[in-house]
Design an enzyme around this catalytic site. Structure first.
Site, PDB file in Angstrom:
ATOM      1  N   LYS A  13       0.835  -1.218   0.000  1.00  9.72           N
ATOM      2  CA  LYS A  13       0.000   0.000   0.000  1.00  9.72           C
ATOM      3  C   LYS A  13       0.860   1.255   0.000  1.00  9.72           C
ATOM      4  O   LYS A  13       0.615   2.178  -0.763  1.00  9.72           O
ATOM      5  CB  LYS A  13      -0.913   0.054   1.245  1.00  9.72           C
ATOM      6  CG  LYS A  13      -1.926  -1.052   1.349  1.00  9.72           C
ATOM      7  CD  LYS A  13      -2.869  -0.836   2.522  1.00  9.72           C
ATOM      8  CE  LYS A  13      -2.207  -0.814   3.900  1.00  9.72           C
ATOM      9  NZ  LYS A  13      -1.596  -2.107   4.308  1.00  9.72           N
ATOM     10  N   ARG A  88      -9.351   1.140   8.745  1.00 11.29           N
ATOM     11  CA  ARG A  88      -8.945  -0.239   9.025  1.00 11.29           C
ATOM     12  C   ARG A  88     -10.031  -0.984   9.771  1.00 11.29           C
ATOM     13  O   ARG A  88      -9.867  -2.163  10.069  1.00 11.29           O
ATOM     14  CB  ARG A  88      -7.686  -0.213   9.894  1.00 11.29           C
ATOM     15  CG  ARG A  88      -6.388  -0.541   9.127  1.00 11.29           C
ATOM     16  CD  ARG A  88      -5.276  -0.489  10.140  1.00 11.29           C
ATOM     17  NE  ARG A  88      -4.066  -1.138   9.781  1.00 11.29           N
ATOM     18  CZ  ARG A  88      -3.009  -0.516   9.259  1.00 11.29           C
ATOM     19  NH1 ARG A  88      -3.064   0.749   8.941  1.00 11.29           N
ATOM     20  NH2 ARG A  88      -1.901  -1.184   9.044  1.00 11.29           N
ATOM     21  N   ARG A 123      11.648  -5.483   4.465  1.00 15.32           N
ATOM     22  CA  ARG A 123      11.100  -4.127   4.421  1.00 15.32           C
ATOM     23  C   ARG A 123      11.947  -3.143   5.228  1.00 15.32           C
ATOM     24  O   ARG A 123      12.439  -3.457   6.312  1.00 15.32           O
ATOM     25  CB  ARG A 123       9.670  -4.132   4.965  1.00 15.32           C
ATOM     26  CG  ARG A 123       9.088  -2.726   4.998  1.00 15.32           C
ATOM     27  CD  ARG A 123       7.651  -2.739   4.798  1.00 15.32           C
ATOM     28  NE  ARG A 123       6.913  -3.031   6.018  1.00 15.32           N
ATOM     29  CZ  ARG A 123       5.611  -2.794   6.113  1.00 15.32           C
ATOM     30  NH1 ARG A 123       4.946  -2.298   5.097  1.00 15.32           N
ATOM     31  NH2 ARG A 123       4.979  -3.080   7.220  1.00 15.32           N
ATOM     32  N   ARG A 156      11.161  -1.658  10.837  1.00 12.84           N
ATOM     33  CA  ARG A 156      10.078  -1.339  11.774  1.00 12.84           C
ATOM     34  C   ARG A 156      10.005  -2.399  12.862  1.00 12.84           C
ATOM     35  O   ARG A 156      10.071  -3.585  12.573  1.00 12.84           O
ATOM     36  CB  ARG A 156       8.751  -1.283  11.028  1.00 12.84           C
ATOM     37  CG  ARG A 156       8.537   0.020  10.316  1.00 12.84           C
ATOM     38  CD  ARG A 156       7.342  -0.016   9.408  1.00 12.84           C
ATOM     39  NE  ARG A 156       6.140  -0.530  10.055  1.00 12.84           N
ATOM     40  CZ  ARG A 156       4.937  -0.459   9.498  1.00 12.84           C
ATOM     41  NH1 ARG A 156       4.772   0.107   8.319  1.00 12.84           N
ATOM     42  NH2 ARG A 156       3.891  -0.935  10.119  1.00 12.84           N
ATOM     43  N   ARG A 167      -0.544  -9.019  13.327  1.00 15.65           N
ATOM     44  CA  ARG A 167      -1.087  -7.975  12.450  1.00 15.65           C
ATOM     45  C   ARG A 167      -1.938  -8.588  11.337  1.00 15.65           C
ATOM     46  O   ARG A 167      -2.952  -8.019  10.939  1.00 15.65           O
ATOM     47  CB  ARG A 167       0.053  -7.136  11.869  1.00 15.65           C
ATOM     48  CG  ARG A 167       0.726  -6.273  12.947  1.00 15.65           C
ATOM     49  CD  ARG A 167       2.026  -5.674  12.475  1.00 15.65           C
ATOM     50  NE  ARG A 167       1.839  -4.725  11.410  1.00 15.65           N
ATOM     51  CZ  ARG A 167       2.786  -4.390  10.527  1.00 15.65           C
ATOM     52  NH1 ARG A 167       3.969  -4.948  10.584  1.00 15.65           N
ATOM     53  NH2 ARG A 167       2.535  -3.496   9.613  1.00 15.65           N
TER      54      ARG A 167
HETATM   55  P1  AMP Z   1       0.940   0.809   8.946  1.00 14.28           P
HETATM   56  O1  AMP Z   1       2.152   1.643   8.785  1.00 14.28           O
HETATM   57  O2  AMP Z   1      -0.205   1.274   8.091  1.00 14.28           O
HETATM   58  O3  AMP Z   1       1.189  -0.671   8.792  1.00 14.28           O
HETATM   59  O4  AMP Z   1       0.441   1.023  10.462  1.00 14.28           O
HETATM   60  C1  AMP Z   1       1.261   0.634  11.546  1.00 14.28           C
HETATM   61  C2  AMP Z   1       0.430   0.487  12.803  1.00 14.28           C
HETATM   62  O5  AMP Z   1      -0.188   1.734  13.116  1.00 14.28           O
HETATM   63  C3  AMP Z   1      -0.708  -0.512  12.725  1.00 14.28           C
HETATM   64  O6  AMP Z   1      -0.302  -1.847  12.978  1.00 14.28           O
HETATM   65  C4  AMP Z   1      -1.630   0.020  13.815  1.00 14.28           C
HETATM   66  O7  AMP Z   1      -1.148  -0.301  15.104  1.00 14.28           O
HETATM   67  C5  AMP Z   1      -1.497   1.535  13.645  1.00 14.28           C
HETATM   68  N1  AMP Z   1      -2.491   2.060  12.686  1.00 14.28           N
HETATM   69  C6  AMP Z   1      -2.226   2.685  11.500  1.00 14.28           C
HETATM   70  N2  AMP Z   1      -3.363   3.044  10.891  1.00 14.28           N
HETATM   71  C7  AMP Z   1      -4.373   2.642  11.704  1.00 14.28           C
HETATM   72  C8  AMP Z   1      -5.789   2.686  11.623  1.00 14.28           C
HETATM   73  N3  AMP Z   1      -6.415   3.246  10.574  1.00 14.28           N
HETATM   74  N4  AMP Z   1      -6.502   2.179  12.649  1.00 14.28           N
HETATM   75  C9  AMP Z   1      -5.894   1.638  13.726  1.00 14.28           C
HETATM   76  N5  AMP Z   1      -4.584   1.526  13.862  1.00 14.28           N
HETATM   77  C10 AMP Z   1      -3.806   2.021  12.859  1.00 14.28           C
END
Ligand code: AMP
Length: 210
Positions: A13, A88, A123, A156, A167
């Site tokens: 994404k 999400r 990553r 990360r 996740r």
């Molecule tokens: P990402 O970088 O999009 O994979 O997001 C990393 C982490 O941030 C996720 O595993 C969640 O803990 C939190 N997070 C990001 N976006 C959201 C969302 N829309 N709703 C809830 N948690 C989020």
């Protein structure tokens, strides 16, 4: 153009959002990047979010909705935007609809869990601007240095194999139902995620009628 990118963690994404953002001339709003920045700056939101993120859990909906509302009110969002990693959950999607925020398309990048688990070890993310890389599929020009801002790349914390498993579970339980939600609104486009980055971009542009 208002676009949502859906997909499991590691589906691509962030990478596609960066490419589309340049091609379409609209910003990407990545809630993950906003939260990582907040943690780095030790803001109140960052402090609230950190434990959830480290454990691979979702940050509570009210925190996310607040962040996104504030970000979408910025002038650079006036002509449209790409949401990467939000919504999400169904309540987050309902909150957007309830605020009169409607989308032109919702692109779901489809990929099997087994493929994701293999990908995540490679990553890397920029500690400066949040740009994403992969050591083989999308390497930076200079090892460990961001092409965009020259920042250092890091792994990360939530890309550790055990955290990736939780996740993915959270994705299937909480986020995948959004495909049905947006299919009912006639917005859902499914894209194959297990292919080279530029082929996936071409498929997305085709699905958007471009
Ligand atoms: P990402 O970088 O999009 O994979 O997001 C990393 C982490 O941030 C996720 O595993 C969640 O803990 C939190 N997070 C990001 N976006 C959201 C969302 N829309 N709703 C809830 N948690 C989020």
């Amino acid at each position: 153009m208002k676009l949502i990118l859906l997909g499991a963690p590691g589906a691509g994404k962030g990478t596609q959002a960066e490419i589309l953002s340049k091609k379409l001339g609209i910003p990407t709003i990545s809630t993950g990047n906003i939260l990582r920045e907040a943690i780095k700056n030790q803001t109140e939101t960052g402090l609230k979010a950190k434990a959830f993120m480290d454990n691979g859990q979702l940050v509570p909906d009210d925190v996310i909705i607040g962040i996104v509302e504030e970000r979408l009110a910025q002038p650079d969002c006036a002509e449209g935007y790409i949401l990467d990693g939000m919504p999400r959950t169904i309540p987050q999607a309902e909150a957007l609809e309830a605020r009169g925020i409607h989308f032109d398309a919702v692109v779901s990048i489809e990929i099997l869990d087994e493929v994701i688990e293999g990908r995540m070890t490679g990553r890397r993310v920029c500690t400066g601007c949040g740009a994403s890389y992969h050591i083989t599929a999308h390497p930076p020009k200079t090892e460990n240095v961001c092409d965009v801002c020259g920042g250092a790349l890091s792994i990360r914390k939530d890309d550790a194999p055990e955290t990736v498993k939780s996740r993915l579970q959270v994705f299937h339980a909480e986020t995948e139902p959004l495909k049905d939600f947006y299919a009912k609104l006639g917005l859902l486009k499914l894209i194959e995620g297990n292919q080279p980055i530029d082929s996936a971009t071409q498929d997305i542009l085709k699905a958007l009628g471009m």
